[in-house]
Enzyme design. Sequence first.
Site, PDB file in Angstrom:
ATOM      1  N   SER A  57      32.660   2.049  69.982  1.00 26.70           N
ATOM      2  CA  SER A  57      32.251   2.884  68.840  1.00 26.70           C
ATOM      3  C   SER A  57      31.435   4.106  69.209  1.00 26.70           C
ATOM      4  CB  SER A  57      31.458   2.049  67.839  1.00 26.70           C
ATOM      5  OG  SER A  57      32.340   1.239  67.121  1.00 26.70           O
ATOM      6  N   LYS A  60      33.070   7.233  68.321  1.00 27.68           N
ATOM      7  CA  LYS A  60      33.069   7.761  66.946  1.00 27.68           C
ATOM      8  C   LYS A  60      32.195   9.011  66.811  1.00 27.68           C
ATOM      9  CE  LYS A  60      33.605   3.080  65.025  1.00 27.68           C
ATOM     10  NZ  LYS A  60      32.855   1.963  64.410  1.00 27.68           N
ATOM     11  N   TYR A 184      43.023   5.376  67.143  1.00 27.27           N
ATOM     12  CA  TYR A 184      41.661   4.808  67.078  1.00 27.27           C
ATOM     13  C   TYR A 184      41.423   3.782  68.202  1.00 27.27           C
ATOM     14  CZ  TYR A 184      37.799   1.958  65.299  1.00 27.27           C
ATOM     15  OH  TYR A 184      36.630   1.239  65.192  1.00 27.27           O
ATOM     16  N   TYR A 236      24.770   0.631  62.365  1.00 32.20           N
ATOM     17  CA  TYR A 236      25.255  -0.192  61.224  1.00 32.20           C
ATOM     18  C   TYR A 236      24.090  -0.881  60.499  1.00 32.20           C
ATOM     19  CZ  TYR A 236      28.955   0.456  64.602  1.00 32.20           C
ATOM     20  OH  TYR A 236      29.786   0.994  65.530  1.00 32.20           O
ATOM     21  N   VAL A 254      30.553  -1.905  70.764  1.00 28.83           N
ATOM     22  CA  VAL A 254      30.606  -3.345  71.075  1.00 28.83           C
ATOM     23  C   VAL A 254      30.935  -3.632  72.547  1.00 28.83           C
ATOM     24  CG1 VAL A 254      31.057  -4.273  68.756  1.00 28.83           C
ATOM     25  CG2 VAL A 254      32.986  -3.573  70.205  1.00 28.83           C
TER      26      VAL A 254
HETATM   27  N1  GLN Z   1      36.947  -0.930  68.508  1.00 31.10           N
HETATM   28  C1  GLN Z   1      35.913  -1.659  67.806  1.00 31.10           C
HETATM   29  C2  GLN Z   1      36.397  -2.120  66.447  1.00 31.10           C
HETATM   30  O1  GLN Z   1      37.041  -1.383  65.797  1.00 31.10           O
HETATM   31  C3  GLN Z   1      34.719  -0.785  67.670  1.00 31.10           C
HETATM   32  C4  GLN Z   1      33.574  -1.481  66.995  1.00 31.10           C
HETATM   33  C5  GLN Z   1      32.244  -1.169  67.599  1.00 31.10           C
HETATM   34  O2  GLN Z   1      32.107  -0.767  68.743  1.00 31.10           O
HETATM   35  N2  GLN Z   1      31.204  -1.448  66.832  1.00 31.10           N
HETATM   36  O3  GLN Z   1      36.149  -3.192  66.030  1.00 31.10           O
END
Ligand code: GLN
Length: 301
Positions: A57, A60, A184, A236, A254
């Site tokens: 993430s 993003k 994505y 988050y 993650v």
């Molecule tokens: N690729 C992961 C997902 O979509 C990214 C989530 C994350 O890093 N928090 O679940």
Amino acid sequence: MLEVHAELLDRLELGKVADYIPQLATVPLQKYGIAVVTREGELVTAGDAAEDFSIQSISKLFTLSLALGRFGDRLWDRVDREPSGNAFNSIVQLEHENGRPRNPFVNAGAIAVTDAILSGHLPKEAIGEILSYMRFLASDDSIVIDPLVARSEQLTGHRNFALAHFMKSYGVIDHDPAMVLGVYFHQCAIAMNCIQLARSGLFLACDGCSPLTGDRVVSTSRARRINSLMMMCGHYDGAGDFAFRVGLPGKSGVGGGILAIVPGKASIAVWSPGLDINGNSLVGTATLELLAKRMSWSVFH
Ligand code: GLN
């Protein structure tokens, strides 16, 4: 920084690797790296700072900056800017809010941003554009996507499919959900090390200009806004705790990475794959907390 690294080594086993993406479950909990790059270009590292991990993430943040460059503030027509207080992959919140994602850092919001990047492109061109952007920001052409991680998520990313289809039903995304998610999953599977990541984030510490390349990446006001979003939404439902403990804008993934920005001073990347209950790196957060305290780094002076 070496002291901070040594101090936290015995906490590495306390977190849990992200096993909902099977390929990420294979990463050893003992991995731990830190890299700091200052605005003067000085680099300080500790531990496994030169070892690649899945940025997940954290990507993003970069797709947001890329999409803002292309669409400007029109991007905010499709995604909100409010902290979520919910899990990164929450479905219930999206339904409650008629398919409009809370912010660009929850999965739904990031998928909507990727959908924007896809316009006028084939999926592989959009993936190429994102990868080139990362190579440009890090000034490092060796950065690649880990195909095993991308595939692993493609096969198991059912929640993300649900989110994308749900948004499609509300007209929030334009393209075929499978195409958007193809892009994505690849952006999340970009493999980078702490040094490359810290370098990539440096423009956010330097009013939108990268001292590494001399290029203006985003305007000063946009850099400030991206930092604000990181502060409010980058972790988050753990964003409040991160702000309380660290006091710096940060974006987690993650894969166990966190990129944190010390405005006007430095960019920090930390990697430890063990996650806390919100999916944020447990030792990564503790590292930033300790480092910020010892260096007196905070946006709240
Ligand atoms: N690729 C992961 C997902 O979509 C990214 C989530 C994350 O890093 N928090 O679940």
